[in-house]
Design a protein around this motif. Structure first.
Motif, PDB file in Angstrom:
ATOM      1  N   ILE A   1      29.076  21.133  47.302  1.00 56.48           N
ATOM      2  CA  ILE A   1      28.424  22.365  46.855  1.00 56.48           C
ATOM      3  C   ILE A   1      29.508  23.409  46.613  1.00 56.48           C
ATOM      4  O   ILE A   1      30.302  23.711  47.501  1.00 56.48           O
ATOM      5  CB  ILE A   1      27.405  22.864  47.900  1.00 56.48           C
TER       6      ILE A   1
ATOM      7  N   ILE B   1      26.978  20.155  43.093  1.00 64.64           N
ATOM      8  CA  ILE B   1      26.106  21.291  42.796  1.00 64.64           C
ATOM      9  C   ILE B   1      26.980  22.531  42.645  1.00 64.64           C
ATOM     10  O   ILE B   1      27.737  22.882  43.553  1.00 64.64           O
ATOM     11  CB  ILE B   1      25.067  21.517  43.916  1.00 64.64           C
TER      12      ILE B   1
ATOM     13  N   LEU C   1      21.054  24.559  50.893  1.00 62.36           N
ATOM     14  CA  LEU C   1      21.519  23.325  50.265  1.00 62.36           C
ATOM     15  C   LEU C   1      22.393  22.523  51.222  1.00 62.36           C
ATOM     16  O   LEU C   1      22.310  21.291  51.272  1.00 62.36           O
ATOM     17  CB  LEU C   1      22.309  23.621  48.989  1.00 62.36           C
ATOM     18  N   ARG C   2      23.222  23.214  51.981  1.00 66.21           N
ATOM     19  CA  ARG C   2      24.145  22.542  52.907  1.00 66.21           C
ATOM     20  C   ARG C   2      23.423  21.916  54.101  1.00 66.21           C
ATOM     21  O   ARG C   2      23.996  21.070  54.787  1.00 66.21           O
ATOM     22  CB  ARG C   2      25.217  23.515  53.363  1.00 66.21           C
TER      23      ARG C   2
ATOM     24  N   TYR D   1      16.925  14.172  45.583  1.00 67.35           N
ATOM     25  CA  TYR D   1      17.788  15.314  45.280  1.00 67.35           C
ATOM     26  C   TYR D   1      17.182  16.249  44.234  1.00 67.35           C
ATOM     27  O   TYR D   1      17.249  17.464  44.382  1.00 67.35           O
ATOM     28  CB  TYR D   1      19.199  14.869  44.867  1.00 67.35           C
TER      29      TYR D   1
ATOM     30  N   LEU E   1      16.214  20.008  45.202  1.00 67.39           N
ATOM     31  CA  LEU E   1      16.940  21.097  44.538  1.00 67.39           C
ATOM     32  C   LEU E   1      15.975  22.102  43.925  1.00 67.39           C
ATOM     33  O   LEU E   1      16.130  23.316  44.104  1.00 67.39           O
ATOM     34  CB  LEU E   1      17.850  20.543  43.444  1.00 67.39           C
TER      35      LEU E   1
ATOM     36  N   ILE F   1      14.026  24.065  46.736  1.00 65.06           N
ATOM     37  CA  ILE F   1      14.867  25.054  47.410  1.00 65.06           C
ATOM     38  C   ILE F   1      15.177  26.218  46.474  1.00 65.06           C
ATOM     39  O   ILE F   1      15.175  27.379  46.887  1.00 65.06           O
ATOM     40  CB  ILE F   1      16.157  24.397  47.944  1.00 65.06           C
ATOM     41  N   TYR F   2      15.421  25.918  45.208  1.00 66.84           N
ATOM     42  CA  TYR F   2      15.696  26.969  44.235  1.00 66.84           C
ATOM     43  C   TYR F   2      14.487  27.893  44.076  1.00 66.84           C
ATOM     44  O   TYR F   2      14.622  29.119  44.127  1.00 66.84           O
ATOM     45  CB  TYR F   2      16.085  26.356  42.883  1.00 66.84           C
TER      46      TYR F   2
END
Length: 192
Positions: free
Chosen positions: A24, A86, A130-131, A140, A144, A147-148
């Motif tokens: 990331i 990412i 993300l981490r 994934y 993604l 979370i976004y």
């Protein structure tokens, strides 16, 4: 033959749902001065010349900051192993940010800078989330996007709280509280 097919299916399922090596990157690229985009850098502050958009004539707002964050992701697989990269950016959009002529003050500029700073805080929270995730080749893309979306909603909530509690900067005592709060958070995030 059945045994070989079974092993192939088990092996394929293992690869297709394998955990990924994830990298990331929170990018802070240097934009071309002629670019419409400014990327967040804790040490570089906005100036009124960055506000290139056409002001709205209606409403009480004397200025508006268009800022946010975005990402791109790339998945590579090789020899049954996957890696996910990412890249995340926090940006200010010059052509969509504006100030009404004659209303340019340092006080108002600080209010607008804080909007950009709030975008940076939300971007940092996005990177932190993300981490914490265990990405696989199967999850994934879904994770993604989830979370976004969640992080963008949090950004909007923070921006609304900031403007609501300060009445778009009109309530100076509240503005001073938010200045200190946001400055402290940016300083903390920038030293990590």
């Amino acid at each position: 033959m059945r045994f070989i097919l079974f092993l192939f299916l088990v092996f394929s399922a293992t690869i297709s749902n394998a955990q990924l090596a994830v990298q990331i990157n929170f990018l802070q690229p240097t934009a071309n001065p002629n670019s419409d985009t400014i990327y967040f850098t804790p040490t570089k502050k906005l100036v009124w010349e960055n506000f290139k958009g056409t002001p709205l004539q209606k409403g009480r707002a004397i200025a508006e900051t268009s800022s946010g964050f975005g990402f791109n992701a790339g998945l590579k697989t090789r020899n049954g192993k996957g890696s996910l990269s990412i890249n995340v950016i926090c940006y200010f959009d010059k052509s969509r940010s504006w100030v009404k002529p004659g209303k340019e003050s340092m006080y108002a500029l600080q209010h607008e800078q804080n909007h950009f700073n709030v975008s940076y805080i939300a971007t940092s929270n996005f990177v932190k989330k993300l981490r914490q995730v265990k990405f696989t080749t199967q999850n994934y893309n879904t994770l993604l996007n989830q979370i976004y979306t969640q992080s963008m909603n949090e950004l909007q909530t923070m921006q609304n709280e900031y403007d609501g509690q300060t009445q778009n900067g009109i309530i100076q005592a509240q503005q001073a509280i938010w200045n200190k709060k946001i400055e402290g958070e940016v300083k903390l995030l920038s030293t990590r």
